[in-house]
Motif scaffolding. Structure first.
Motif, mmCIF file in Angstrom:
data_model
loop_
_atom_site.group_PDB
_atom_site.id
_atom_site.type_symbol
_atom_site.label_atom_id
_atom_site.label_comp_id
_atom_site.label_asym_id
_atom_site.label_seq_id
_atom_site.Cartn_x
_atom_site.Cartn_y
_atom_site.Cartn_z
ATOM 1 N N SER A 224 -33.324 2.492 11.584
ATOM 2 C CA SER A 224 -34.714 2.066 11.589
ATOM 3 C C SER A 224 -35.429 2.436 10.295
ATOM 4 N N SER B 127 -38.669 3.017 10.443
ATOM 5 C CA SER B 127 -39.848 3.761 10.868
ATOM 6 C C SER B 127 -39.726 5.200 10.407
ATOM 7 N N VAL C 60 -40.022 7.604 12.436
ATOM 8 C CA VAL C 60 -39.280 8.264 13.508
ATOM 9 C C VAL C 60 -38.429 7.218 14.215
ATOM 10 N N GLN C 61 -37.147 7.500 14.300
ATOM 11 C CA GLN C 61 -36.239 6.581 14.990
ATOM 12 C C GLN C 61 -36.371 6.826 16.491
#
Lengths: 444, 233
Positions: free
Chosen positions: B207, B209, B211-212
């Motif tokens: 990902s 992001s 945070v995954q």
């Protein structure tokens, strides 16, 4: 509670394969815990309790099942692994049986919370057990792929360990399960997604685990960690992947531990001798990039911790363990003790070109690896061939009993006497011992 | 004798979890009862997760929004947290909720070192006030941008477009739509327990992001259970 299997259910198995006698039914007794891949239950199978791991639907894949079958067939590399024993299938889904973890094994990260503490000898036991277990796994051509706190359990009484979650183990170079590991333990090349986990990344993760067990801080969490407000994946990728800097890097000093935030690191770093420091410096500087040559093999760790164990002395004033260092004014580190320590009696053993200095304490043993060969197998090498004993007539008189099958000969003041198996020679100054395969000399 | 007399425990980062609950009239009955039940059911697994994590100190806080928004519970460490049932009244002033949330995420309040906070927004309708203005205020805060923002749509009347704008990563993690009580419970538990685990102890993924997030809870038939009997919202 919503679990994958309702407690009390009897799984009538459609298929079962492994090392156990074919179980027909498995009764699910209670829920133990859940993880990223599935859930673990306490179950009853033919009158004995086991742990059953059952996978989430998204993980019910052929690759995982085939891998499990292969692991079961291969068998556990050592008793320290809670190895898959039996693949069980029910209603088109599968899981596996393994032994239950006994209560005396504690979650390893509780060390970091300071819920339990280890002494030098227990640190050595834990490190030796870890290194030995992963060595045995690696020599089978396998890699663990996710060494981290959550998978390691420690018995604080004797330093024995248990390694759990062994279903991701795969042959070196194979990553069929697709696991990458846990941030904070992964090697930089795995964090950066340049490499899948393998034996080399395992060696890096093992060094991270050992570092934290010894120094109760993370090897890369220094000033730079402390200055990061938001600890998210971007920050982790930077500190553990693209720009890792060891907190005790002898050249680059910009990531030293921050006072008031990471005090353990310095306190415990100073508790250990130079040869231990050098092992970690090697892995966390050269080993960051140089996978093949910069990461210590388990054999190297075993030797390093054997040497550490040989240098433990007991403070006569308070009973604490202290590391003996040559040519230093020795002091006990105990806060209410700080006694000045006279050098302890030592045995200098020469085995080929190798010279070892073994501090003699009332409980010291002489091991196979010290007297016969450089046995890398920790268990085999740790079979005692001699032990310290106290004279029954005179408690001030100490000796070393021959536990081997061969007689030793001891020379003092030009007189040579034999010490047959079962007997002990007295530790008189100037005594030299011929262990046949090695020679020894008492230093007082 | 071990090393228990020297050094201390490792420094922890705070991990704050916020439940922002729509308490408008339309939430009355089974919906609010399910939310109350679900949050209560999160406490024990959150305590377990906190216990297993030496790097984080977990705090939880609940906000209710209907006519305006107000904190329903104080920021409390998970081990001391006690639940008080939410009740319903009035409109759906989500904008006010986001503004109140933004104030909580100031640099001063979040402290020197923290993990990304987790904000779980639950609503069964659409905002009756200035939603965009509230969202703007939330995202103006640096911690608002860093927060893991998850939306749960309760029933089919929830405004998905509106809730999507709140989500940190609407492409990978769009609002979770709960049509049944059992789904709502599963989603609240996932967003609270599983997400907080991955915020503090993430396993690497692909990902982009910050945070995954773990995979969404899947519809799974419990082995050995009776048929699912719960009502549709």
């Amino acid at each position: 509670m919503n679990t994958l299997i309702k407690i009390g259910t009897t799984l009538n198995l459609t298929s079962s394969s492994g090392v156990l006698t074919q179980p027909q039914a498995v009764i699910v007794k209670s829920f133990i815990g859940g993880g990223g891949q599935g859930e673990v239950y306490k179950v009853l199978a033919y009158g004995k309790e086991y742990a059953l791991k059952w996978y989430f639907k998204r993980n019910q894949k052929k690759a995982l099942k085939d891998n499990l079958k292969a692991l079961i067939k291969l068998g556990s590399p050592s008793e320290n692994f809670l190895w898959p024993k039996q693949l069980v299938e029910h209603g088109g889904q599968f899981g596996y049986l393994m032994e239950l973890r006994q209560e005396n094994y504690k979650k390893s990260q509780k060390l970091m919370e300071r819920e339990f503490s280890l002494s030098y000898s227990l640190v050595c036991n834990v490190a030796l057990n870890l290194a030995d277990s992963f060595r045995k796994l690696h020599v089978k051509g396998l890699s663990y792929q996710d060494i981290s706190w959550g998978n390691i359990f420690i018995d604080p009484e004797d330093g024995k360990i248990l390694i759990c979650d062994n279903d991701n183990i795969a042959p070196h170079g194979s990553n069929t399960i697709g696991i990458s590991g846990t941030y904070g333990f992964m090697a930089p090349e795995v964090v950066l997604n340049e490499q899948k986990p393998d034996q080399y990344s395992d060696l890096f993760s093992l060094a991270i685990l050992l570092f934290q067990i010894l120094f109760l801080e993370h090897p890369f969490n220094g000033r730079r960690w402390a200055n990061i407000a938001c600890w998210d994946d971007y920050a982790k990728k930077k500190l553990y992947g693209s720009e890792p800097i060891f907190i005790f890097d002898p050249v680059n000093k910009e990531n030293r531990p921050m006072i008031g935030v990471q005090d353990n690191a310095k306190i415990f770093w100073n508790m250990y001798p130079r040869h231990i420091h050098e092992c970690f410096i090697n892995v966390f500087t050269k080993g960051l990039k140089n996978r093949e040559n910069g990461r210590l093999l388990e054999e190297d760790w075993i030797e390093a911790f054997r040497v550490l164990r040989e240098s433990i002395m007991i403070c006569p004033a308070c009973g604490r363990e202290v590391i003996f260092k040559e040519k230093e004014g020795l002091k006990c580190w105990g806060k209410n003790c700080e006694a000045e320590l006279p050098p302890p009696p030592r045995l200098k053993i020469k085995l080929g070109k190798r010279e070892r200095i073994i501090v003699l304490n009332p409980n010291t043993k002489l091991y196979t690896y010290q007297l016969t060969s450089h046995e890398p197998d920790f268990i085999k090498g740790d079979i005692p061939l001699g032990e310290m004993v106290q004279s029954p007539e005179n408690p001030n008189k100490w000796g070393i009993r021959n536990l081997s099958k061969e007689p030793w000969s001891c020379t003092r003041k030009d007189e040579t006497k034999e010490t047959p198996p079962g007997k002990a020679f007295v530790l008189n100054s100037g005594i030299k011992i011929n262990f046949k395969t090695a020679t020894g000399e008492l230093i007082i | 004798m071990g090393f228990d007399e020297i050094g201390g425990a490792v420094s922890k980062r705070s991990l704050k979890i916020y439940w922002l609950v729509d308490t408008s009239h339309s939430m009355a009955g089974e919906k609010i009862a399910t939310v109350n039940r679900a949050i209560k059911a999160c406490i024990a697994p959150l305590r377990d997760a906190a216990e297993d994590n030496h790097e984080a100190k977990m705090f939880v806080r609940t906000m209710k929004f209907s006519v305006g928004a107000a904190w329903h519970t104080e920021e409390t460490e998970i081990n001391d947290f006690e639940w008080y049932d939410l009740s319903v009244n009035g409109y759906t002033e989500t904008g006010a909720a986001l503004r109140l949330m933004a104030k909580e995420l100031s640099m001063e309040k979040m402290g020197e070192r923290a993990l990304p906070p987790v904000i779980i927004l639950m609503s069964d309708g659409e905002a009756t006030d200035d939603y965009e203005g509230g969202l703007k205020e939330l995202l103006a805060e640096r911690w608002g941008q860093k927060a893991v923002r998850i939306a749960i749509a309760i029933g089919e009347d929830a405004n998905i477009t509106e809730l999507s704008k709140f989500c940190s990563n609407p492409t990978e993690n769009p609002p979770l739509v709960a049509d049944r009580a059992s789904e709502l419970i599963a989603f609240i538990k996932w967003a609270s327990v599983e997400v907080s685990k991955s915020v503090s102890h993430s396993v690497i993924g692909t990902s982009n992001s910050n945070v995954q997030l773990p995979p969404h809870p899947e519809k799974q038939v419990m082995i050995g259970a009776e048929d699912d009997e719960d009502d549709i919202f």
